[in-house]
Enzyme design. Structure first.
Site, PDB file in Angstrom:
ATOM      1  N   ARG A  56       2.712   0.999  46.228  1.00 19.39           N
ATOM      2  CA  ARG A  56       3.621  -0.142  46.254  1.00 19.39           C
ATOM      3  C   ARG A  56       4.521  -0.243  45.030  1.00 19.39           C
ATOM      4  O   ARG A  56       5.734  -0.438  45.162  1.00 19.39           O
ATOM      5  CB  ARG A  56       2.834  -1.472  46.348  1.00 19.39           C
ATOM      6  CG  ARG A  56       2.478  -1.902  47.727  1.00 19.39           C
ATOM      7  CD  ARG A  56       1.169  -2.622  47.700  1.00 19.39           C
ATOM      8  NE  ARG A  56       0.150  -1.671  47.290  1.00 19.39           N
ATOM      9  CZ  ARG A  56      -0.456  -0.834  48.143  1.00 19.39           C
ATOM     10  NH1 ARG A  56      -0.192  -0.897  49.402  1.00 19.39           N
ATOM     11  NH2 ARG A  56      -1.334   0.060  47.722  1.00 19.39           N
ATOM     12  N   HIS A 135      -0.371  -6.155  34.633  1.00 15.86           N
ATOM     13  CA  HIS A 135       0.559  -5.697  35.671  1.00 15.86           C
ATOM     14  C   HIS A 135       1.585  -6.826  35.859  1.00 15.86           C
ATOM     15  O   HIS A 135       1.568  -7.546  36.857  1.00 15.86           O
ATOM     16  CB  HIS A 135      -0.244  -5.443  36.956  1.00 15.86           C
ATOM     17  CG  HIS A 135       0.450  -4.629  37.981  1.00 15.86           C
ATOM     18  ND1 HIS A 135       1.793  -4.316  37.935  1.00 15.86           N
ATOM     19  CD2 HIS A 135      -0.022  -4.050  39.131  1.00 15.86           C
ATOM     20  CE1 HIS A 135       2.101  -3.577  38.997  1.00 15.86           C
ATOM     21  NE2 HIS A 135       1.027  -3.403  39.734  1.00 15.86           N
TER      22      HIS A 135
HETATM   23  N1   CP Z   1      -0.344  -3.604  43.851  1.00 16.57           N
HETATM   24  C1   CP Z   1      -0.225  -2.384  43.324  1.00 16.57           C
HETATM   25  O1   CP Z   1      -0.043  -2.213  42.115  1.00 16.57           O
HETATM   26  O2   CP Z   1      -0.301  -1.364  44.231  1.00 16.57           O
HETATM   27  P1   CP Z   1      -0.120   0.160  43.875  1.00 16.57           P
HETATM   28  O3   CP Z   1      -1.275   0.571  42.996  1.00 16.57           O
HETATM   29  O4   CP Z   1      -0.124   0.892  45.190  1.00 16.57           O
HETATM   30  O5   CP Z   1       1.180   0.312  43.148  1.00 16.57           O
END
Ligand code: CP
Length: 306
Positions: A56, A135
């Site tokens: 994502r 994040h």
């Molecule tokens: N939500 C998220 O960070 O997904 P990914 O690890 O796929 O980027």
């Protein structure tokens, strides 16, 4: 204008910058419903460097850049880079920066290395996840989705459930909710996976409590934010096996409650959120993932000074 050059922590982004990004993301979402590309960054280059797996965040940043009109260059798989030959993290960032990107988007597994990379790079750097630490762009996406679905970012009761010890979305979302008035978080986890003191010690405004039984707190929640038990961050795989089935949200479980919160999840999910929830009106996690594109477009636009 956003108040930071580099986006490393949700703590660093001012409330007015968050509000600006949410408002711009909302406008971009409407604009993009009518246009394929905004063409406001046609002479810009966005460099994505993902040294840890992602679907994502990597794709939504790449789409966000492309929808703005920017060129997207990707570092590619670590196995195909000179990291395999022993090149250091510092030299890798020096090289990435030296070719002249307008923004670097970096994911990697070591807490603190996003800041280290930002100190090396002259281009603005966005932390797309640094180990179990933070994040921040996921948290912006989360509050955008919460606002879209509930109409507000204040006066909320949010249950954050699952692996709160290792989940980087947990700290960033907590810091984001802390910026607004009258928000409460209930951290729902077994004691071994509860939220870290290093996170709660940084909260100034957010009321929080802890629970180990999700059913006891469901009726009071506006949002249930489910997170995955992060197998890759356990040093003892027996401990992971013991804890992995601690919570499971299913249609059957949700149907027990008259008042249901919206269900969010940063994804990927494993077995903590059953796919029979997907068709329920409360399920917002795929919409949340799509919203990542609009939020990251707004953020890239701000970071590039457009
Ligand atoms: N939500 C998220 O960070 O997904 P990914 O690890 O796929 O980027």
């Amino acid at each position: 204008m956003i108040n930071v050059k580099d986006v490393i922590s949700a703590l660093d982004i001012s409330r007015s910058s968050v509000e600006l990004i949410l408002s711009e993301a909302d406008s971009i979402k409407k604009e993009l419903a009518e246009k394929r590309c905004l063409h406001i960054a046609d002479d810009k280059i966005v460099m994505t460097v993902f040294l840890e797996p992602s679907t994502r965040t990597r794709l939504s940043f790449q789409y966000a850049a492309a929808y703005l009109g920017a060129k997207v260059l990707d570092f590619g798989a670590t196995e195909m880079s000179s990291i395999q030959k022993g090149e250091t993290f510092e030299d890798t960032i020096r090289m990435v920066d030296g070719y002249g990107p307008d923004v670097i988007v970096l994911r990697q597994s070591v807490q603190g290395n996003a800041k280290k990379a930002a100190d090396i790079a002259s281009a603005p750097l966005i932390n797309a996840g640094d180990g179990a630490n933070e994040h921040p762009t996921q948290a912006l996406t989360d509050v955008f989705t919460i606002k879209q679905e509930t109409g507000r970012v204040s006066g909320l009761t949010v249950g954050i459930m699952g692996d709160l010890k290792h989940g980087r979305t947990v700290s960033s979302l907590s810091y984001m909710l802390d910026k607004f008035e009258d928000n409460s978080v209930i951290y729902i986890a077994p004691e071994e996976l509860q939220v870290k003191e290093e996170v709660t010690s940084k909260l100034t405004n957010l009321k929080y409590s802890k629970a180990d039984m999700v059913e006891n707190v469901m009726e009071g929640l506006d949002v249930l934010y489910v997170t995955r038990i992060q197998k890759e961050r356990f040093t003892d795989q027996n401990e992971y096996e013991r804890l992995k089935g601690s919570y499971v949200i299913s249609r059957n479980f949700l149907q027990k409650f008259k008042r249901k919160p919206i269900i969010m999840h940063p994804l990927p999910r494993v077995d903590e959120l059953i796919s029979d929830v997907d068709s329920m009106k409360e399920a917002k996690y795929f919409e949340q993932a799509r919203n990542g594109v609009y939020v990251r477009m707004a953020l890239l636009k701000e970071v590039m000074g457009l």
